[in-house]
Scaffold this active site. Structure first.
Site, mmCIF file in Angstrom:
data_model
loop_
_atom_site.group_PDB
_atom_site.id
_atom_site.type_symbol
_atom_site.label_atom_id
_atom_site.label_comp_id
_atom_site.label_asym_id
_atom_site.label_seq_id
_atom_site.Cartn_x
_atom_site.Cartn_y
_atom_site.Cartn_z
ATOM 1 N N GLY A 253 -3.112 -1.602 7.355
ATOM 2 C CA GLY A 253 -3.461 -3.005 7.176
ATOM 3 C C GLY A 253 -4.464 -3.236 6.069
ATOM 4 O O GLY A 253 -4.489 -2.544 5.059
ATOM 5 N N LYS B 79 -1.285 9.443 6.305
ATOM 6 C CA LYS B 79 -1.387 8.153 6.989
ATOM 7 C C LYS B 79 -2.118 8.419 8.295
ATOM 8 O O LYS B 79 -1.498 8.773 9.314
ATOM 9 C CB LYS B 79 0.010 7.580 7.240
ATOM 10 C CG LYS B 79 0.023 6.200 7.881
ATOM 11 C CD LYS B 79 -0.149 5.102 6.874
ATOM 12 C CE LYS B 79 0.056 3.724 7.528
ATOM 13 N NZ LYS B 79 -0.149 2.627 6.566
ATOM 14 N N ASN C 263 -0.179 -6.048 -7.581
ATOM 15 C CA ASN C 263 1.210 -5.943 -7.142
ATOM 16 C C ASN C 263 1.782 -7.341 -6.935
ATOM 17 O O ASN C 263 1.354 -8.081 -6.045
ATOM 18 C CB ASN C 263 1.282 -5.140 -5.838
ATOM 19 C CG ASN C 263 2.720 -4.861 -5.413
ATOM 20 O OD1 ASN C 263 3.624 -4.915 -6.240
ATOM 21 N ND2 ASN C 263 2.912 -4.572 -4.147
ATOM 22 N N HIS C 264 2.759 -7.715 -7.751
ATOM 23 C CA HIS C 264 3.386 -9.037 -7.649
ATOM 24 C C HIS C 264 4.325 -9.053 -6.436
ATOM 25 O O HIS C 264 5.453 -8.566 -6.515
ATOM 26 C CB HIS C 264 4.169 -9.366 -8.921
ATOM 27 C CG HIS C 264 3.307 -9.655 -10.106
ATOM 28 N ND1 HIS C 264 2.761 -8.665 -10.889
ATOM 29 C CD2 HIS C 264 2.870 -10.832 -10.634
ATOM 30 C CE1 HIS C 264 2.050 -9.218 -11.861
ATOM 31 N NE2 HIS C 264 2.096 -10.522 -11.732
ATOM 32 N N GLU D 155 -3.533 6.767 2.924
ATOM 33 C CA GLU D 155 -3.199 5.347 3.024
ATOM 34 C C GLU D 155 -3.762 4.765 4.315
ATOM 35 O O GLU D 155 -3.422 5.198 5.414
ATOM 36 C CB GLU D 155 -1.687 5.131 2.994
ATOM 37 C CG GLU D 155 -1.328 3.653 3.042
ATOM 38 C CD GLU D 155 0.137 3.384 3.365
ATOM 39 O OE1 GLU D 155 0.457 2.252 3.757
ATOM 40 O OE2 GLU D 155 0.953 4.320 3.234
ATOM 41 N N GLY D 156 -4.623 3.768 4.171
ATOM 42 C CA GLY D 156 -5.161 3.094 5.338
ATOM 43 C C GLY D 156 -4.127 2.188 5.982
ATOM 44 O O GLY D 156 -3.043 1.949 5.446
ATOM 45 N N ASP E 63 6.461 4.406 6.853
ATOM 46 C CA ASP E 63 5.447 4.693 5.841
ATOM 47 C C ASP E 63 5.179 6.189 5.760
ATOM 48 O O ASP E 63 5.046 6.760 4.667
ATOM 49 C CB ASP E 63 4.145 3.966 6.156
ATOM 50 C CG ASP E 63 4.267 2.452 6.076
ATOM 51 O OD1 ASP E 63 5.286 1.973 5.553
ATOM 52 O OD2 ASP E 63 3.345 1.762 6.531
ATOM 53 N N LYS F 116 0.825 -1.220 0.000
ATOM 54 C CA LYS F 116 0.000 0.000 0.000
ATOM 55 C C LYS F 116 0.851 1.258 0.000
ATOM 56 O O LYS F 116 0.536 2.222 -0.705
ATOM 57 C CB LYS F 116 -0.918 0.029 1.225
ATOM 58 C CG LYS F 116 -2.011 -1.001 1.250
ATOM 59 C CD LYS F 116 -3.000 -0.756 2.373
ATOM 60 C CE LYS F 116 -2.342 -0.621 3.733
ATOM 61 N NZ LYS F 116 -1.602 -1.824 4.147
ATOM 62 N N THR F 117 1.910 1.279 0.790
ATOM 63 C CA THR F 117 2.742 2.485 0.848
ATOM 64 C C THR F 117 3.439 2.716 -0.479
ATOM 65 O O THR F 117 3.486 3.850 -0.983
ATOM 66 C CB THR F 117 3.775 2.381 1.975
ATOM 67 O OG1 THR F 117 3.095 2.181 3.230
ATOM 68 C CG2 THR F 117 4.608 3.657 2.068
#
Length: 225
Positions: free
Chosen positions: A120, A39, A177-178, A117-118, A56, A17-18
Site C-alpha cells: 500500500g 515483498k 507513473n502515469h 516492495e512495501g 505481486d 509499486k510492483t
C-alpha cells in the site's frame, strides 16, 4: 561486499509499486549478478498455475536472478486483499517487524541487490500500533517513491516525501507513473513535482495498459551500479 538494498513505497495503493520494483530489478541486474525482490507483507491470495500465492510476489520472483526460500522473500502472506492490519487480524497473524528485518538481512547475504516492495502507501497499517513506515524505518534503507500521476497526486506525493524524511530516511529517488490517461495538466503536475520533491527523478513511465519492465529507462545513481 554489502548488498545494495532499496525500499519501494508509493503515494497510495494501485500506483504501480510492483511494476516499478520489477523494472528496478531488471535495471539492477545489468550491474549486479544476483538480484532479488522481496515483498515482506502481501495481502491477497490467488490460484496462479495451481499454486496459492500473491501476484505481486510472483512478479518479483520472475524478475529476480536468484531463487530464495519463499519464507524469506515473502514472510507474511495474508489471504484477503485488504489492509494488512485487517487481513492479519482476521487470520490471527501477528506481523513481526523484527522478523521481517531478519528475513531481509538473510536475503542481503544471498544477493548483490535487494528490492523491497512495501504494501500500500507508506503509512499503511500493519497492526493497531505499527505501519509500513515503521517497517521502512527498521530496515533503514534508501526509499524510492512511486508517484501515481492522477488527480490528488501533488498532495499525496509531498505528504509522503515529508513523512519519509521525518522518519530519518533517505528519499533516494522517485518515479512518475502515469496511471490515469485522462488526467488533465499532466505535464504541469509533473513539472511541479520535479521542483518540490527534492530527490532525483529516476524514471517517467507513460501510461501502459501492458507494461514492459525491460523497456523502462531508469537513471540509476552511480552508487547503485
Amino acid at each position: 561486499m554489502k548488498a545494495l538494498s532499496l525500499f519501494v513505497t508509493g503515494t497510495d495503493t494501485g500506483v504501480g509499486k510492483t511494476r516499478i520494483s520489477v523494472a528496478l530489478l531488471h535495471a539492477l541486474s545489468a550491474h549486479h549478478a544476483r538480484v532479488v525482490g522481496m515483498k515482506p507483507v502481501a495481502a491477497g491470495i490467488e490460484n496462479i498455475n495451481g499454486v496459492l500465492t500473491n501476484e505481486d510476489v510472483v512478479a518479483l520472483r520472475a524478475a529476480s536472478t536468484c531463487a530464495v526460500p519463499p519464507e524469506l522473500d515473502n514472510p507474511v502472506l495474508l489471504p484477503e486483499p485488504v489492509s494488512p492490519h485487517i487481513a492479519a487480524a482476521r487470520t490471527g497473524v501477528k506481523i513481526d517487524i523484527a522478523h521481517l528485518v531478519a528475513c531481509h538481512r538473510a536475503l542481503a547475504q544471498r544477493a548483490d541487490a535487494v528490492v523491497v516492495e512495501g504494501a500500500g502507501g507508506f503509512l499503511v497499517p500493519l497492526s493497531d500500533l505499527e505501519t509500513g513506515a515503521d517497517l521502512a524505518q527498521a530496515l533503514a534503507l534508501p526509499v524510492v517513491l512511486v508517484v501515481g500521476l492522477r488527480l490528488g497526486c501533488l498532495n499525496h506525493a509531498l505528504l509522503t516525501a515529508e513523512v519519509i524524511r521525518a522518519r530519518g530516511l533517505t528519499l533516494a529517488g522517485w518515479v512518475a507513473n502515469h496511471v490515469d490517461p485522462a488526467m488533465l495538466a499532466q505535464q504541469d503536475n509533473l513539472a511541479f513535482l520535479r521542483q518540490k520533491i527534492h530527490a532525483p527523478l529516476l524514471a517517467i513511465v507513460p501510461y501502459q495498459p501492458v507494461f514492459d519492465p525491460r523497456a523502462l529507462a531508469f537513471t540509476l545513481p552511480l552508487e547503485w551500479q
